[in-house]
Design a protein around this motif. Structure first.
Motif, PDB file in Angstrom:
ATOM      1  N   MET A  85       0.870  -1.212   0.156  1.00 28.23           N
ATOM      2  CA  MET A  85      -0.005   0.042  -0.066  1.00 28.23           C
ATOM      3  C   MET A  85       0.705   1.294   0.095  1.00 28.23           C
ATOM      4  O   MET A  85       0.700   2.157  -0.669  1.00 28.23           O
ATOM      5  CB  MET A  85      -1.164  -0.003   1.099  1.00 28.23           C
ATOM      6  N   PRO A  86       1.922   1.555   0.934  1.00 31.97           N
ATOM      7  CA  PRO A  86       2.685   2.759   0.603  1.00 31.97           C
ATOM      8  C   PRO A  86       3.543   2.872  -0.659  1.00 31.97           C
ATOM      9  O   PRO A  86       3.436   3.904  -1.191  1.00 31.97           O
ATOM     10  CB  PRO A  86       3.644   2.391   1.740  1.00 31.97           C
ATOM     11  N   GLU A  87       3.875   1.850  -1.328  1.00 29.77           N
ATOM     12  CA  GLU A  87       4.698   1.586  -2.532  1.00 29.77           C
ATOM     13  C   GLU A  87       3.562   2.130  -3.610  1.00 29.77           C
ATOM     14  O   GLU A  87       3.927   3.197  -4.408  1.00 29.77           O
ATOM     15  CB  GLU A  87       4.979   0.437  -2.819  1.00 29.77           C
ATOM     16  N   LEU A  88       2.220   1.815  -3.559  1.00 29.18           N
ATOM     17  CA  LEU A  88       1.246   2.269  -4.338  1.00 29.18           C
ATOM     18  C   LEU A  88       0.825   3.623  -4.156  1.00 29.18           C
ATOM     19  O   LEU A  88       0.687   4.262  -5.344  1.00 29.18           O
ATOM     20  CB  LEU A  88      -0.154   1.334  -4.528  1.00 29.18           C
ATOM     21  N   GLU A  89       0.923   3.942  -3.148  1.00 29.25           N
ATOM     22  CA  GLU A  89       0.270   5.296  -2.736  1.00 29.25           C
ATOM     23  C   GLU A  89       1.404   6.298  -3.275  1.00 29.25           C
ATOM     24  O   GLU A  89       1.280   7.392  -3.945  1.00 29.25           O
ATOM     25  CB  GLU A  89       0.184   5.643  -1.303  1.00 29.25           C
ATOM     26  N   GLN A  90       2.786   5.895  -3.106  1.00 28.69           N
ATOM     27  CA  GLN A  90       3.846   6.741  -3.577  1.00 28.69           C
ATOM     28  C   GLN A  90       3.883   6.815  -5.110  1.00 28.69           C
ATOM     29  O   GLN A  90       4.087   7.884  -5.740  1.00 28.69           O
ATOM     30  CB  GLN A  90       5.101   6.091  -3.033  1.00 28.69           C
ATOM     31  N   LEU A  91       3.337   5.673  -5.865  1.00 27.68           N
ATOM     32  CA  LEU A  91       3.442   5.747  -7.335  1.00 27.68           C
ATOM     33  C   LEU A  91       2.228   6.604  -7.629  1.00 27.68           C
ATOM     34  O   LEU A  91       2.442   7.280  -8.875  1.00 27.68           O
ATOM     35  CB  LEU A  91       3.396   4.359  -7.985  1.00 27.68           C
ATOM     36  N   LEU A  92       1.069   6.655  -6.923  1.00 27.39           N
ATOM     37  CA  LEU A  92      -0.064   7.313  -7.322  1.00 27.39           C
ATOM     38  C   LEU A  92       0.398   8.808  -7.363  1.00 27.39           C
ATOM     39  O   LEU A  92       0.133   9.729  -7.918  1.00 27.39           O
ATOM     40  CB  LEU A  92      -0.972   7.130  -6.452  1.00 27.39           C
ATOM     41  N   ALA A  93       1.108   9.244  -6.150  1.00 25.54           N
ATOM     42  CA  ALA A  93       1.505  10.370  -5.802  1.00 25.54           C
ATOM     43  C   ALA A  93       2.489  11.063  -7.111  1.00 25.54           C
ATOM     44  O   ALA A  93       2.422  12.232  -7.509  1.00 25.54           O
ATOM     45  CB  ALA A  93       1.985  10.640  -4.448  1.00 25.54           C
ATOM     46  N   ASP A  94       3.307   9.893  -7.574  1.00 32.29           N
ATOM     47  CA  ASP A  94       4.462  10.549  -8.496  1.00 32.29           C
ATOM     48  C   ASP A  94       3.614  10.792  -9.721  1.00 32.29           C
ATOM     49  O   ASP A  94       3.839  11.682 -10.534  1.00 32.29           O
ATOM     50  CB  ASP A  94       5.300   9.461  -8.466  1.00 32.29           C
ATOM     51  N   ALA A  95       2.653   9.956 -10.044  1.00 36.69           N
ATOM     52  CA  ALA A  95       1.922   9.969 -11.332  1.00 36.69           C
ATOM     53  C   ALA A  95       1.001  11.215 -11.307  1.00 36.69           C
ATOM     54  O   ALA A  95       1.008  12.065 -12.606  1.00 36.69           O
ATOM     55  CB  ALA A  95       1.182   8.678 -11.429  1.00 36.69           C
ATOM     56  N   ILE A  96       0.428  11.784 -10.409  1.00 34.56           N
ATOM     57  CA  ILE A  96      -0.215  12.907 -10.144  1.00 34.56           C
ATOM     58  C   ILE A  96       0.627  14.123 -10.437  1.00 34.56           C
ATOM     59  O   ILE A  96       0.464  14.987 -11.126  1.00 34.56           O
ATOM     60  CB  ILE A  96      -1.153  12.851  -8.921  1.00 34.56           C
ATOM     61  N   GLU A  97       1.924  14.125  -9.746  1.00 29.93           N
ATOM     62  CA  GLU A  97       2.761  15.313 -10.000  1.00 29.93           C
ATOM     63  C   GLU A  97       3.184  15.285 -11.410  1.00 29.93           C
ATOM     64  O   GLU A  97       3.391  16.262 -11.908  1.00 29.93           O
ATOM     65  CB  GLU A  97       3.965  14.967  -8.852  1.00 29.93           C
ATOM     66  N   GLU A  98       3.494  14.253 -11.877  1.00 28.51           N
ATOM     67  CA  GLU A  98       3.960  14.143 -13.417  1.00 28.51           C
ATOM     68  C   GLU A  98       2.868  14.543 -14.205  1.00 28.51           C
ATOM     69  O   GLU A  98       3.135  15.327 -15.202  1.00 28.51           O
ATOM     70  CB  GLU A  98       4.392  12.727 -13.689  1.00 28.51           C
ATOM     71  N   ARG A  99       1.571  14.495 -13.972  1.00 26.41           N
ATOM     72  CA  ARG A  99       0.513  14.863 -14.856  1.00 26.41           C
ATOM     73  C   ARG A  99       0.383  16.405 -14.684  1.00 26.41           C
ATOM     74  O   ARG A  99       0.203  17.007 -15.733  1.00 26.41           O
ATOM     75  CB  ARG A  99      -0.863  14.194 -14.575  1.00 26.41           C
ATOM     76  N   GLU A 100       0.511  16.916 -13.448  1.00 21.08           N
ATOM     77  CA  GLU A 100       0.618  18.224 -13.431  1.00 21.08           C
ATOM     78  C   GLU A 100       1.610  19.047 -14.225  1.00 21.08           C
ATOM     79  O   GLU A 100       1.357  20.100 -14.757  1.00 21.08           O
ATOM     80  CB  GLU A 100       0.565  18.569 -11.943  1.00 21.08           C
ATOM     81  N   GLU A 101       2.851  18.281 -14.190  1.00 16.18           N
ATOM     82  CA  GLU A 101       3.958  19.038 -14.740  1.00 16.18           C
ATOM     83  C   GLU A 101       3.630  19.009 -16.170  1.00 16.18           C
ATOM     84  O   GLU A 101       3.934  20.032 -16.870  1.00 16.18           O
ATOM     85  CB  GLU A 101       5.335  18.304 -14.335  1.00 16.18           C
ATOM     86  N   ARG A 102       3.342  17.893 -16.704  1.00 15.10           N
ATOM     87  CA  ARG A 102       2.816  17.697 -18.130  1.00 15.10           C
ATOM     88  C   ARG A 102       1.700  18.971 -18.568  1.00 15.10           C
ATOM     89  O   ARG A 102       1.743  19.529 -19.790  1.00 15.10           O
ATOM     90  CB  ARG A 102       2.488  16.448 -18.468  1.00 15.10           C
ATOM     91  N   ALA A 103       0.590  18.911 -17.617  1.00 16.67           N
ATOM     92  CA  ALA A 103      -0.355  19.874 -17.997  1.00 16.67           C
ATOM     93  C   ALA A 103       0.272  21.324 -18.131  1.00 16.67           C
ATOM     94  O   ALA A 103      -0.319  22.183 -19.063  1.00 16.67           O
ATOM     95  CB  ALA A 103      -1.478  19.906 -16.899  1.00 16.67           C
ATOM     96  N   SER A 104       1.132  21.554 -17.171  1.00 12.64           N
ATOM     97  CA  SER A 104       1.539  23.029 -16.847  1.00 12.64           C
ATOM     98  C   SER A 104       2.528  23.223 -18.311  1.00 12.64           C
ATOM     99  O   SER A 104       2.534  24.246 -19.029  1.00 12.64           O
ATOM    100  CB  SER A 104       2.249  23.414 -16.041  1.00 12.64           C
ATOM    101  N   LEU A 105       3.272  22.346 -18.681  1.00  9.61           N
ATOM    102  CA  LEU A 105       4.252  22.356 -20.000  1.00  9.61           C
ATOM    103  C   LEU A 105       3.026  22.561 -21.135  1.00  9.61           C
ATOM    104  O   LEU A 105       3.391  23.436 -22.021  1.00  9.61           O
ATOM    105  CB  LEU A 105       5.040  21.198 -19.922  1.00  9.61           C
ATOM    106  N   ARG A 106       2.134  21.718 -21.273  1.00 10.89           N
ATOM    107  CA  ARG A 106       1.056  21.848 -22.309  1.00 10.89           C
ATOM    108  C   ARG A 106       0.576  23.339 -22.352  1.00 10.89           C
ATOM    109  O   ARG A 106       0.411  24.030 -23.570  1.00 10.89           O
ATOM    110  CB  ARG A 106      -0.054  20.863 -22.286  1.00 10.89           C
ATOM    111  N   TYR A 107       0.173  23.774 -21.291  1.00  9.34           N
ATOM    112  CA  TYR A 107      -0.068  25.209 -21.155  1.00  9.34           C
ATOM    113  C   TYR A 107       0.789  26.205 -21.750  1.00  9.34           C
ATOM    114  O   TYR A 107       0.164  27.166 -22.350  1.00  9.34           O
ATOM    115  CB  TYR A 107      -0.826  25.648 -19.813  1.00  9.34           C
TER     116      TYR A 107
END
Length: 198
Positions: free
Chosen positions: A163-185
């Motif tokens: 569970m902690p590993e999956l939570e960390q993977l989810l947090a990393d994916a959300i952060e990466e998605r936000e970075e990509r969204a700001s780059l697209r903007y």
């Protein structure tokens, strides 16, 4: 009456062989016709492995196929014969993967269809029957299941660990998605400015 884990294996074999006997299907598969000799390979063998339909592996394969296709065991006899003739007991792992559309099976979370999660080969419960050297008997020498390779099926314990590993993977994916969204903007706004200027 208390039952042991090994009782389910004899029950599975007895149920399937009883169905085969009731349907008039022989417990030994007929040998396929011999293949044409390969003239390019003089050492090639046309020997075919005999298939015993009363073994735990065959009964497991037939039951898995029947359950997956929602048919009777009589419709899956030839498929189980072919699987064990071509791949042997290890073919049950391939069959399990194929029935899950090619997805890899993690036997720590999914019980093995052959050994039901105990991790040992149910057909060889002790070293004496397998013919192992006497010094291995008390040294923790196990006969690993040929399908799951002794995977420790404990989904509750492993879930807490992962569970902690999956939570960390989810947090990393959300952060990466936000970075990509700001780059697209930023790219979109620069392209929009260029088109407005021209």
């Amino acid at each position: 009456m208390p039952t042991t884990v090994f009782d389910q294996f004899t029950r599975r074999t007895a149920d399937v062989t009883a169905q085969l006997t009731t349907l008039g299907i022989p417990l030994t598969a007929p040998t396929p016709p011999p293949a044409d000799p390969d003239l390019d390979d003089p050492w090639a063998s046309s020997y075919t492995v005999p298939v015993d339909r009363s073994t735990l592996a065959w009964c497991t394969a037939a039951q898995m196929l029947a359950d997956h296709h929602h048919t009777g065991i009589d419709h899956q006899v030839l498929a189980a014969d072919a699987l064990l003739r071509e791949l042997g007991v290890r073919g049950l792992a391939q069959l399990h993967t194929d029935l899950h559309h090619g997805a890899p099976i993690d036997y720590r979370f999914t019980p093995c269809p052959y050994c039901s999660g105990i991790g040992e080969d149910p057909t060889q419960p002790d070293c004496q029957d397998a013919g192992c050297p006497p010094q291995y008997e008390f040294a923790g020498h196990d006969h690993l299941c040929p399908v799951c390779r002794g995977a420790d099926y404990q989904p509750q314990w492993l879930a807490e660990e992962h569970m902690p590993e999956l939570e960390q993977l989810l947090a990393d994916a959300i952060e990466e998605r936000e970075e990509r969204a700001s780059l697209r903007y930023r790219i979109r706004t620069r392209l929009h400015r260029r088109t407005v200027r021209t």
